[in-house]
Design a protein around this motif. Structure first.
Motif, mmCIF file in Angstrom:
data_model
loop_
_atom_site.group_PDB
_atom_site.id
_atom_site.type_symbol
_atom_site.label_atom_id
_atom_site.label_comp_id
_atom_site.label_asym_id
_atom_site.label_seq_id
_atom_site.Cartn_x
_atom_site.Cartn_y
_atom_site.Cartn_z
ATOM 1 N N VAL A 1 0.832 -1.195 0.000
ATOM 2 C CA VAL A 1 0.000 0.000 0.000
ATOM 3 C C VAL A 1 0.870 1.250 0.000
ATOM 4 O O VAL A 1 0.575 2.218 -0.668
ATOM 5 C CB VAL A 1 -0.949 0.028 1.227
ATOM 6 N N GLY A 2 1.925 1.239 0.779
ATOM 7 C CA GLY A 2 2.765 2.426 0.932
ATOM 8 C C GLY A 2 2.368 3.167 2.186
ATOM 9 O O GLY A 2 1.894 2.584 3.140
ATOM 10 N N ILE A 3 2.523 4.466 2.171
ATOM 11 C CA ILE A 3 2.189 5.267 3.348
ATOM 12 C C ILE A 3 0.884 6.004 3.096
ATOM 13 O O ILE A 3 0.626 6.473 1.990
ATOM 14 C CB ILE A 3 3.332 6.242 3.696
ATOM 15 N N LEU A 4 0.050 6.084 4.105
ATOM 16 C CA LEU A 4 -1.227 6.773 4.014
ATOM 17 C C LEU A 4 -1.142 8.068 4.809
ATOM 18 O O LEU A 4 -0.508 8.116 5.850
ATOM 19 C CB LEU A 4 -2.353 5.915 4.599
ATOM 20 N N ASP A 5 -1.802 9.110 4.330
ATOM 21 C CA ASP A 5 -1.858 10.367 5.071
ATOM 22 C C ASP A 5 -2.959 10.263 6.111
ATOM 23 O O ASP A 5 -4.101 9.941 5.797
ATOM 24 C CB ASP A 5 -2.166 11.541 4.143
ATOM 25 N N VAL A 6 -2.615 10.520 7.356
ATOM 26 C CA VAL A 6 -3.579 10.528 8.447
ATOM 27 C C VAL A 6 -3.568 11.924 9.029
ATOM 28 O O VAL A 6 -2.517 12.446 9.389
ATOM 29 C CB VAL A 6 -3.209 9.491 9.528
ATOM 30 N N PHE A 7 -4.732 12.527 9.106
ATOM 31 C CA PHE A 7 -4.837 13.898 9.565
ATOM 32 C C PHE A 7 -5.034 13.944 11.074
ATOM 33 O O PHE A 7 -5.663 13.074 11.659
ATOM 34 C CB PHE A 7 -6.007 14.603 8.878
ATOM 35 N N THR A 8 -4.523 14.993 11.703
ATOM 36 C CA THR A 8 -4.745 15.200 13.130
ATOM 37 C C THR A 8 -6.168 15.701 13.326
ATOM 38 O O THR A 8 -6.836 16.129 12.377
ATOM 39 C CB THR A 8 -3.767 16.248 13.702
ATOM 40 N N GLY A 9 -6.630 15.655 14.549
ATOM 41 C CA GLY A 9 -7.969 16.153 14.857
ATOM 42 C C GLY A 9 -8.115 17.608 14.481
ATOM 43 O O GLY A 9 -9.164 18.028 13.962
ATOM 44 N N GLU A 10 -7.079 18.402 14.724
ATOM 45 C CA GLU A 10 -7.140 19.829 14.380
ATOM 46 C C GLU A 10 -7.220 20.030 12.876
ATOM 47 O O GLU A 10 -7.942 20.900 12.387
ATOM 48 C CB GLU A 10 -5.910 20.545 14.929
ATOM 49 N N GLU A 11 -6.494 19.220 12.099
ATOM 50 C CA GLU A 11 -6.538 19.338 10.636
ATOM 51 C C GLU A 11 -7.909 18.943 10.114
ATOM 52 O O GLU A 11 -8.453 19.604 9.216
ATOM 53 C CB GLU A 11 -5.459 18.467 9.996
#
Length: 40
Positions: free
Chosen positions: A24-34
């Protein structure tokens, strides 16, 4: 997995971690603030 140095900012400590998934590779995970900022 890549673990970055802890950073203290505005009295809070955060530490970034990159997790790589096989095939899959790397996935972008957003912070709660983002996520909250995107909802506005």
């Amino acid at each position: 997995m890549v673990i970055y140095e802890r950073v203290k900012q505005d009295g809070k400590r955060t530490q970034a971690v990159d997790i790589y998934y096989s095939y899959v590779g790397i996935l972008d995970v957003f912070t709660g603030e983002e996520m909250w900022a995107m909802e506005r």
